[in-house]
Design a protein around this motif. Structure first.
Motif, short mmCIF file in Angstrom:
data_model
loop_
_atom_site.label_atom_id
_atom_site.label_comp_id
_atom_site.label_asym_id
_atom_site.label_seq_id
_atom_site.Cartn_x
_atom_site.Cartn_y
_atom_site.Cartn_z
N GLU A 1 1.90 -9.12 4.16
CA GLU A 1 2.48 -7.79 4.30
C GLU A 1 2.43 -7.11 2.94
O GLU A 1 2.24 -7.77 1.91
CB GLU A 1 3.91 -7.85 4.84
CG GLU A 1 4.89 -8.58 3.94
CD GLU A 1 6.28 -8.62 4.53
OE1 GLU A 1 6.44 -8.54 5.76
OE2 GLU A 1 7.25 -8.70 3.73
N LEU A 2 2.59 -5.80 2.92
CA LEU A 2 2.58 -5.03 1.68
C LEU A 2 3.94 -4.39 1.50
O LEU A 2 4.43 -3.70 2.40
CB LEU A 2 1.49 -3.96 1.70
CG LEU A 2 0.04 -4.44 1.79
CD1 LEU A 2 -0.92 -3.25 1.83
CD2 LEU A 2 -0.31 -5.35 0.62
N GLY A 3 4.56 -4.62 0.34
CA GLY A 3 5.86 -4.04 0.04
C GLY A 3 5.72 -2.69 -0.64
O GLY A 3 4.61 -2.20 -0.89
N VAL A 4 6.86 -2.07 -0.94
CA VAL A 4 6.87 -0.75 -1.55
C VAL A 4 6.07 -0.77 -2.85
O VAL A 4 6.21 -1.68 -3.66
CB VAL A 4 8.32 -0.27 -1.77
CG1 VAL A 4 9.09 -1.18 -2.72
CG2 VAL A 4 8.32 1.17 -2.28
N ASN A 5 5.20 0.22 -3.02
CA ASN A 5 4.35 0.42 -4.18
C ASN A 5 3.22 -0.59 -4.32
O ASN A 5 2.51 -0.61 -5.32
CB ASN A 5 5.17 0.45 -5.48
CG ASN A 5 6.11 1.62 -5.53
OD1 ASN A 5 5.79 2.70 -5.04
ND2 ASN A 5 7.29 1.43 -6.09
N ASP A 6 3.04 -1.47 -3.32
CA ASP A 6 1.90 -2.38 -3.33
C ASP A 6 0.61 -1.63 -3.00
O ASP A 6 0.62 -0.63 -2.27
CB ASP A 6 2.09 -3.51 -2.32
CG ASP A 6 2.95 -4.64 -2.86
OD1 ASP A 6 3.18 -4.67 -4.08
OD2 ASP A 6 3.38 -5.49 -2.06
N ILE A 7 -0.49 -2.14 -3.50
CA ILE A 7 -1.81 -1.63 -3.19
C ILE A 7 -2.62 -2.77 -2.61
O ILE A 7 -2.69 -3.85 -3.20
CB ILE A 7 -2.51 -1.07 -4.45
CG1 ILE A 7 -1.69 0.05 -5.07
CG2 ILE A 7 -3.92 -0.59 -4.12
CD1 ILE A 7 -2.16 0.47 -6.45
N GLY A 8 -3.19 -2.57 -1.43
CA GLY A 8 -3.91 -3.66 -0.78
C GLY A 8 -5.14 -3.19 -0.04
O GLY A 8 -5.39 -1.98 0.12
N SER A 9 -5.92 -4.16 0.41
CA SER A 9 -7.10 -3.89 1.22
C SER A 9 -6.81 -4.30 2.65
O SER A 9 -6.36 -5.42 2.90
CB SER A 9 -8.30 -4.67 0.68
OG SER A 9 -9.45 -4.45 1.47
N VAL A 10 -7.03 -3.38 3.60
CA VAL A 10 -6.62 -3.62 4.99
C VAL A 10 -7.73 -3.23 5.96
O VAL A 10 -8.66 -2.49 5.62
CB VAL A 10 -5.34 -2.82 5.35
CG1 VAL A 10 -4.18 -3.25 4.48
CG2 VAL A 10 -5.58 -1.32 5.22
N GLN A 11 -7.61 -3.76 7.18
CA GLN A 11 -8.44 -3.36 8.31
C GLN A 11 -7.55 -2.58 9.26
O GLN A 11 -6.42 -3.02 9.56
CB GLN A 11 -9.01 -4.59 9.01
CG GLN A 11 -10.09 -4.30 10.03
CD GLN A 11 -11.48 -4.14 9.43
OE1 GLN A 11 -11.67 -4.44 8.27
NE2 GLN A 11 -12.43 -3.66 10.22
#
Length: 430
Positions: A382-392
């Motif tokens: 999961e991505l929390g506040v202010n996280d930057i991630g790569s998603v589908q």
């Protein structure tokens, strides 16, 4: 170098394209004070504003940050919460400034400001850094805001090392912090335009070049005057989001339906064949209008009305494109900048907005999260506040997407939580 001449707005060449830039960085780095200094030195402050500031100061130096911190809560807490826009001009340029918050909880406002900016001035408070280290460590929010500006394709990034007047040996301090910024930019693959020393409070190297043996570069204002403005690509294939459809008594068959919107890229003229997306229907352009007048053509960056040679079912949220130039898709990869306190979760449904269309969507997988300290991808569920991630991502209705690297209009989506209606994230199509 000579200091740039500051003039009033009326004296500026109105045909010169304005530079839109934001100030960002960690909290209390001096962003609001820097903007206040630019406004003060450019005489872009009304007399009553200046009088109020002088009375509030009661003989002490004027608090220039109050020129942008407009909300009562901002003045009480001494922080920036909302994005404040201000305007000033020199003989060389007009400027639109966005003062973005430094607090992590207001990162969404920084993203909003960056999305429409030509440049980002990232302030670095030299007094918060340990200059005794062999390699100076930057603050997390400095790194995060720079990464976000880069991900949001802000064309020009300028690092301003602030409060340089507070150092006993400013030359050595500036050199160490500049080296840290260069290392970070190289590791992250970020191209920057300049690194300049400034004192927003005192005005050193803000509008007039710094008179110091250890620095012979331009002032911050001279750097800003030289930066290019974003110009949407006017060559190539047409892509225009439909903002609204108007009907009047002019044009073809006296019942013209005009498809209004701001052209994302390319150009359009009468006689062009176009395709409506996502329906796929084709027609020929009968007229092009701008500001209510029929014109020969319209190009990217302009708001235009398109009249077709036949009646089609077109509504807000559709796109007008060169036939075959875009293929609507229902699944895509994207970089996700998450801004909500509720984490981004795989399988949960959200609303996304692409252009002027709202559709339901869900995150089908999270490929990784970017560690802003190591700049390496890390496993994440999961991505929390202010996280930057790569998603589908999967969307309920097909959308004509392009990569964000190619076009900031058709390659970006905002994510909204359906239960709270909060803006939760920004999707940048890869």
């Amino acid at each position: 170098m000579t200091a740039p001449e500051i003039v009033h707005q009326a004296d500026v060449d109105t045909h010169h394209r304005a530079l839109r830039f934001l100030t960002c960085g960690s909290v209390d780095d001096g962003k609001s004070t820097l903007i206040g200094r630019l406004l003060f030195d450019s005489r872009a402050i009304l007399a009553d504003q200046l009088d109020t500031l002088e009375k509030r100061a009661a003989g002490a130096p004027i608090d220039l940050s109050l020129l942008t911190d407009g909300l009562e809560a901002e003045r009480e807490q001494g922080i920036t919460i909302d994005v404040a826009y201000r305007y000033f001009a020199t003989r060389a340029r007009k400027f639109i400034i966005a003062d973005a918050p430094g607090h992590e909880q207001y990162t969404r406002n920084m993203v909003t400001a960056a999305a429409g900016s030509d440049a980002a001035v990232v302030l670095v408070d030299v007094t918060k850094l340990d200059l005794d280290q062999a390699e100076v460590a930057l603050l997390p929010q400095t790194r995060r805001h720079t990464l976000l500006a880069h991900l949001l394709r802000v064309p020009s990034i300028v690092f301003a090392i602030n409060k340089i007047d507070a150092l006993g040996d400013p030359g050595t301090g500036f050199a160490k912090v500049a080296a840290a910024l260069r290392r970070f930019a190289q590791e992250a693959g970020i191209a920057f335009s300049a690194i300049v020393p400034v004192s927003a409070l005192r005005g050193d190297n803000v509008t007039a070049p710094l008179d110091a043996a250890w620095y012979n570069g331009p002032s911050l204002l001279q750097v800003l005057e030289s930066l290019p403005s974003v110009q949407e690509p006017v060559q190539g294939q047409l892509l225009q989001p439909v903002q609204y459809v108007a009907k009047d008594g002019e044009g073809v068959g006296n019942t013209a339906r005009v498809l209004w919107g701001r052209i994302a890229h390319g150009q359009v003229k009468a006689g062009d064949e176009v395709q409506i997306l996502p329906s796929g229907e084709r027609a020929v352009v009968a007229e092009v209008r701008r500001a209510g007048e029929v014109v020969a053509h319209a190009v990217a960056g302009e708001s235009a009305g398109i009249v077709l040679d036949r009646q089609l079912d077109v509504s807000r949220g559709d796109w007008v494109a060169t036939p075959g130039s875009a293929t609507p898709v229902q699944e895509f990869q994207a970089t996700l900048a998450w801004l909500d306190t509720e984490p981004a979760q795989v399988g949960r449904k959200y609303w996304v907005r692409h252009g002027n269309r709202w559709v339901q969507a869900r995150i089908s997988s999270i490929e990784h999260r970017l560690d802003i300290h190591s700049l390496q991808p890390t496993e994440a569920h999961e991505l929390g506040v202010n996280d930057i991630g790569s998603v589908q991502v999967q969307v309920q209705a097909a959308l004509p997407l392009e990569s964000y690297a190619r076009n900031r209009t058709s390659g970006a989506l905002i994510v909204v939580d359906p239960s709270s209606n909060r803006t939760s994230g920004a999707l940048l199509v890869r």
